[in-house]
Enzyme design. Structure first.
Site, PDB file in Angstrom:
ATOM      1  N   TRP A  81       0.849  -1.206   0.000  1.00  0.00           N
ATOM      2  CA  TRP A  81       0.000   0.000   0.000  1.00  0.00           C
ATOM      3  C   TRP A  81       0.881   1.252   0.000  1.00  0.00           C
ATOM      4  O   TRP A  81       0.658   2.180  -0.781  1.00  0.00           O
ATOM      5  CB  TRP A  81      -0.880  -0.058   1.245  1.00  0.00           C
ATOM      6  CG  TRP A  81      -2.102   0.798   1.240  1.00  0.00           C
ATOM      7  CD1 TRP A  81      -2.784   1.269   0.159  1.00  0.00           C
ATOM      8  CD2 TRP A  81      -2.809   1.248   2.402  1.00  0.00           C
ATOM      9  NE1 TRP A  81      -3.886   1.996   0.571  1.00  0.00           N
ATOM     10  CE2 TRP A  81      -3.911   1.993   1.938  1.00  0.00           C
ATOM     11  CE3 TRP A  81      -2.623   1.092   3.763  1.00  0.00           C
ATOM     12  CZ2 TRP A  81      -4.819   2.590   2.818  1.00  0.00           C
ATOM     13  CZ3 TRP A  81      -3.531   1.667   4.640  1.00  0.00           C
ATOM     14  CH2 TRP A  81      -4.618   2.413   4.168  1.00  0.00           C
ATOM     15  N   HIS A 161      12.685  -5.434   3.616  1.00  0.00           N
ATOM     16  CA  HIS A 161      12.213  -5.739   4.971  1.00  0.00           C
ATOM     17  C   HIS A 161      13.385  -5.802   5.951  1.00  0.00           C
ATOM     18  O   HIS A 161      13.193  -6.190   7.111  1.00  0.00           O
ATOM     19  CB  HIS A 161      11.454  -7.069   4.982  1.00  0.00           C
ATOM     20  CG  HIS A 161      10.152  -7.029   4.231  1.00  0.00           C
ATOM     21  ND1 HIS A 161       9.224  -6.018   4.399  1.00  0.00           N
ATOM     22  CD2 HIS A 161       9.609  -7.885   3.310  1.00  0.00           C
ATOM     23  CE1 HIS A 161       8.177  -6.250   3.612  1.00  0.00           C
ATOM     24  NE2 HIS A 161       8.388  -7.372   2.950  1.00  0.00           N
ATOM     25  N   SER A 191      -1.446 -11.990   9.122  1.00  0.00           N
ATOM     26  CA  SER A 191      -1.209 -11.696   7.713  1.00  0.00           C
ATOM     27  C   SER A 191       0.039 -12.410   7.194  1.00  0.00           C
ATOM     28  O   SER A 191       0.049 -12.951   6.076  1.00  0.00           O
ATOM     29  CB  SER A 191      -1.063 -10.184   7.518  1.00  0.00           C
ATOM     30  OG  SER A 191      -1.008  -9.860   6.152  1.00  0.00           O
TER      31      SER A 191
END
Length: 346
Positions: A81, A161, A191
């Site tokens: 997003w 990440h 998730s």
């Protein structure tokens, strides 16, 4: 093991140790995407597949540029997003290109290749042997990020990440922009559980309670979660860093758009903000083939029969997976890990 070299580059500063053999054997039984084993890095014991050993020094010595934009998050914290928001803002709301070219091409993943075990890559190539374009795509996503980003002439948008301590020091030296997004670990765990089942490169076959036991012990890539998060929190006042909470983004996305735009030196009209907020609304977002992993599904990197890459984006959906016993466990785990910090989730 510790790295050193004679190339005039920075030595990798942390020890890299193989995981305990017994735990390693158990994880290989449940995570079929890795075939060799796992390692832990540095004093925080950041967890990675075996390929990290040979790549660590190259990641660390990667040369950032002042105009780079890095999205650095713990997985499943609103990364995709945020990537699409940032790319559109930095590219003057070029919706046409955003819809034509997948996000994996516009905003590549710095360390993805370490998850592409040679055996899994060969299986994917075999599965796509009838389509040269698909085979070429597998080769592209298997290339080390430090190689293909170094070859790019245009402005670079880099997804990672890695925690701050494992980012190339040149990111800070060059004052490249970094956006870090944090999310409540209960939602993250659920998730990430679904993502581990979805990606063939992870290949998790167990249930959620078992996955949660690995999550809280830091036995999944980029973990321990709180070590990662605290590093991000400690950099929140750096001039080149924007720290955000996923929950705040979800609560007031137009405000988030303005905050990120300001960080990137962009000014938007009310109409532009409204259009962007609609375009990135989660219902529209998860049906957008440019961001929902369609190209990964087509080459079978994503397993069929699992939840989609962009799931629901909601806050509090963890309650569907956590039993009362696991909730109590998670609450205690969070309290223990937050007691030495002023970090609090919205």
């Amino acid at each position: 093991m510790a790295f050193n070299n004679n190339k005039g580059e920075l030595p990798f500063p942390y020890e890299i140790n193989d995981l305990d053999p017994e735990i390693n054997a158990e994880l290989l039984e449940y995570f079929h995407g890795e075939r060799t084993g796992f390692v832990q890095v540095g004093p925080q014991k950041y967890f990675f597949p075996s390929k990290y050993k040979e790549a660590a020094e190259y990641f660390y010595n990667f040369q950032a540029r002042p105009d780079d934009i890095w999205i650095a998050t713990f997985p499943r914290s609103g990364t995709t997003w945020t990537q699409e928001l940032v790319w559109l803002l930095a590219n003057d709301l070029d919706y046409e290109t955003a819809q034509r070219e997948p996000l994996t091409k516009r905003f590549p993943f710095f360390e993805f290749h370490i998850f592409m075990h040679d055996d899994v890559k060969q299986e994917l190539l075999d599965d796509n042997a009838d389509d040269p374009n698909k085979m070429n795509f597998i080769e592209i996503i298997s290339q080390p990020g430090y190689e293909f980003f170094a070859q790019m002439q245009q402005r670079r948008f880099i997804k990672t990440h890695f925690p701050f301590s494992l980012l190339p020091p040149s990111v800070t030296e060059q004052q490249a922009k970094v956006i870090y997004v944090a999310r409540n670990p209960k939602d993250v765990a659920v998730s990430f559980y679904h993502l581990n089942r979805l990606y063939k490169t992870q290949g998790y076959i167990g249930d959620f309670p078992r996955y949660w036991s690995y999550f809280k012990r830091g036995l999944n890539p980029w973990m321990p979660y709180f070590s990662h998060l605290k590093e991000g929190w400690s950099h929140r006042h750096d001039p080149n860093v924007l720290f955000m909470f996923y929950e705040d983004m979800n609560k007031n996305f137009p405000e988030t758009i303005c905050k990120v735009a300001k960080f990137l030196g962009k000014t938007l009209t009310t109409e532009q903000i409204d259009k962007l907020a609609t375009y990135l609304n989660i219902e529209n977002f998860k049906n957008n083939p440019a961001v929902n992993g369609k190209e990964l599904k087509e080459v079978k990197v994503l397993n069929s029969g699992e939840a989609g890459f962009v799931r629901n984006g909601k806050i509090g959906s963890w309650q569907k997976e956590f039993t009362p016993k696991l909730i109590a466990e998670a609450d205690q785990w969070m309290a223990d890990n937050l007691q030495d910090t002023d970090l609090r989730f919205p």
